[in-house]
Design an enzyme around this catalytic site. Structure first.
Site, mmCIF file in Angstrom:
data_model
loop_
_atom_site.group_PDB
_atom_site.id
_atom_site.type_symbol
_atom_site.label_atom_id
_atom_site.label_comp_id
_atom_site.label_asym_id
_atom_site.label_seq_id
_atom_site.Cartn_x
_atom_site.Cartn_y
_atom_site.Cartn_z
ATOM 1 N N LYS A 95 -1.407 7.669 -7.931
ATOM 2 C CA LYS A 95 -2.047 6.694 -7.045
ATOM 3 C C LYS A 95 -2.363 7.411 -5.741
ATOM 4 O O LYS A 95 -1.462 7.798 -5.003
ATOM 5 C CB LYS A 95 -1.127 5.498 -6.789
ATOM 6 C CG LYS A 95 -1.675 4.579 -5.696
ATOM 7 C CD LYS A 95 -0.766 3.414 -5.372
ATOM 8 C CE LYS A 95 -1.110 2.852 -4.002
ATOM 9 N NZ LYS A 95 -0.276 1.703 -3.636
ATOM 10 N N GLY A 140 1.520 -5.019 2.590
ATOM 11 C CA GLY A 140 2.714 -5.708 3.061
ATOM 12 C C GLY A 140 2.444 -6.967 3.865
ATOM 13 O O GLY A 140 3.379 -7.607 4.340
ATOM 14 N N ALA A 152 -2.369 -4.264 -2.931
ATOM 15 C CA ALA A 152 -1.934 -4.608 -1.572
ATOM 16 C C ALA A 152 -2.477 -5.934 -1.074
ATOM 17 O O ALA A 152 -3.630 -6.284 -1.321
ATOM 18 C CB ALA A 152 -2.300 -3.538 -0.562
ATOM 19 N N GLY A 153 -1.607 -6.668 -0.386
ATOM 20 C CA GLY A 153 -2.017 -7.884 0.305
ATOM 21 C C GLY A 153 -1.596 -9.175 -0.361
ATOM 22 O O GLY A 153 -1.650 -10.245 0.246
ATOM 23 N N ASN A 182 4.092 -4.681 -4.298
ATOM 24 C CA ASN A 182 5.465 -4.256 -4.031
ATOM 25 C C ASN A 182 6.172 -5.260 -3.115
ATOM 26 O O ASN A 182 7.081 -5.977 -3.510
ATOM 27 C CB ASN A 182 5.460 -2.853 -3.422
ATOM 28 C CG ASN A 182 6.842 -2.207 -3.334
ATOM 29 O OD1 ASN A 182 6.965 -0.999 -3.336
ATOM 30 N ND2 ASN A 182 7.930 -2.971 -3.253
ATOM 31 N N THR A 183 5.672 -5.366 -1.867
ATOM 32 C CA THR A 183 6.354 -6.194 -0.871
ATOM 33 C C THR A 183 6.480 -7.658 -1.295
ATOM 34 O O THR A 183 7.516 -8.285 -1.034
ATOM 35 C CB THR A 183 5.608 -6.115 0.476
ATOM 36 O OG1 THR A 183 5.432 -4.741 0.810
ATOM 37 C CG2 THR A 183 6.394 -6.805 1.583
#
Lengths: 66, 270
Positions: B112, B173, B199-200, B221-222
């Site tokens: 990535k 995040g 993301a987001g 992830n977050t």
């Protein structure tokens, strides 16, 4: 001789091989990758790769990340 | 539902194809921000993800070398590891990181690529990302690239040989969800490689919306690791992804301004 390992300069014995360096750091048999002076040193050559004074050594592993 | 239809739904194969490899799960997860390795293991398991991102960092010299490592709970035998270049702000740092990752993972070529522009937004530096892509493609890497939601740039990465293009939905995040669904849709419509939102995402409905827009998958992830119960959120995200994908394949009804009765008008007795 003085070499820099992961950003910290320290004294190590002369004529050290990459294998011996990793063993002295307690990292033998760990899954890691080694870079010396920004060149990858492949695992199969650790025994024969001689570390020279002033070398910049990076030892990395995988950690959590996104 | 008739058993025939049910059987068809269950057996219809809808794999995610990345660089010639089929994956059942369209949810890709990161392994950062968990409180410990056991939570990482449990949440990753609950997510059903098959592709899992990891970061490449210096080993701790002089500290306990026997402390458990990530790869003991996220085994490369069980998961497809996706090393990232998180934290890189230049093409050369990203290239170095990918080469170290390949050595670390015994020749593994799927990475990535992310090259960041600044710490406040963590938006990608597209110029640096393109520079890194050129070098890494020549070097044989299979690149899943983190980019912004610009359809022109997304197409550029595909043309350069990236195996997947991963536009952000919102800042890394942030949990703000899909900020520009129209651009994401345009990117998907233009693409002939998988498009994954990276993301987001904040919660399961965000993941479902990404999939309903036609994305091939979502990387997060977050949203999982930062939830109050990460394992439960991992399970929710798995379902959100599956629901969104099925809804996309099913084809939603068009939006209309006015009502359309569900019960027949004919045959009323009043």
């Amino acid at each position: 001789m003085n070499i820099t390992v992961n950003g910290t300069a320290s004294e190590y014995p002369d004529k050290l091989s990459a294998s011996e360096l990793l063993r002295s750091l307690g990292l033998a048999d760990k899954r890691l990758a080694l870079e010396i002076n920004e060149e990858i040193v492949s695992r199969s050559t650790y025994d024969n790769h001689v570390i020279n004074p002033g070398d910049r050594v990076e030892i990395v592993h995988a950690i959590g990340g996104g | 539902m008739s058993s025939v239809i049910q059987a068809k739904l269950h057996t219809s194969s809808d794999p995610l194809l990345i660089a010639g490899v089929e994956y059942k799960s369209r949810l890709l997860v990161g392994t950062g921000k968990y409180k410990d390795l056991e939570e990482t293991r449990a949440a990753t398991e609950a997510s059903g993800a098959e592709i899992v991102t990891v970061a490449i960092r210096r080993t701790n010299i002089g500290q306990n070398p026997n402390e458990p490592s990530l790869l003991e709970v996220i085994s490369p035998d069980k998961y497809t590891l996706l090393p990232n270049t998180a934290g890189c702000y230049t093409a050369s740092d990203a290239v170095r990181t990918c080469r170290l990752a390949r050595e670390l993972l015994d020749g593994h070529e799927l990475v990535k690529l992310e090259v960041l522009g600044d710490e406040k937004t963590l938006f990608p530096d597209i110029i640096q990302t393109i520079e890194a892509t050129e070098i890494l493609v020549k070097d044989g890497f299979k690149i899943m690239v983190y980019t912004n939601d610009d359809p022109i740039i997304a197409k550029r990465f595909e043309d350069m040989g990236c195996v997947a293009v991963m536009p952000l939905a919102a800042p890394i995040g942030s949990g703000l969800g899909i900020r520009n669904p129209h651009n994401i849709r345009t990117i998907v419509e233009n693409a002939s490689v998988p498009i994954l939102v990276d993301a987001g995402v904040g919660t399961a409905s965000d993941a479902a919306i990404a999939m309903e827009l036609g994305c091939d998958g979502v990387l997060m992830n977050t949203a999982i690791a930062g939830a109050q119960d990460p394992v439960l959120m991992a399970s929710a995200m798995k379902k959100g992804i599956e629901a969104g994908r099925e809804a996309f394949r099913a084809g939603r009804i068009p939006r209309k301004r006015f009502a359309s009765a569900s019960s027949p008008i004919d045959g009323t007795f009043f």
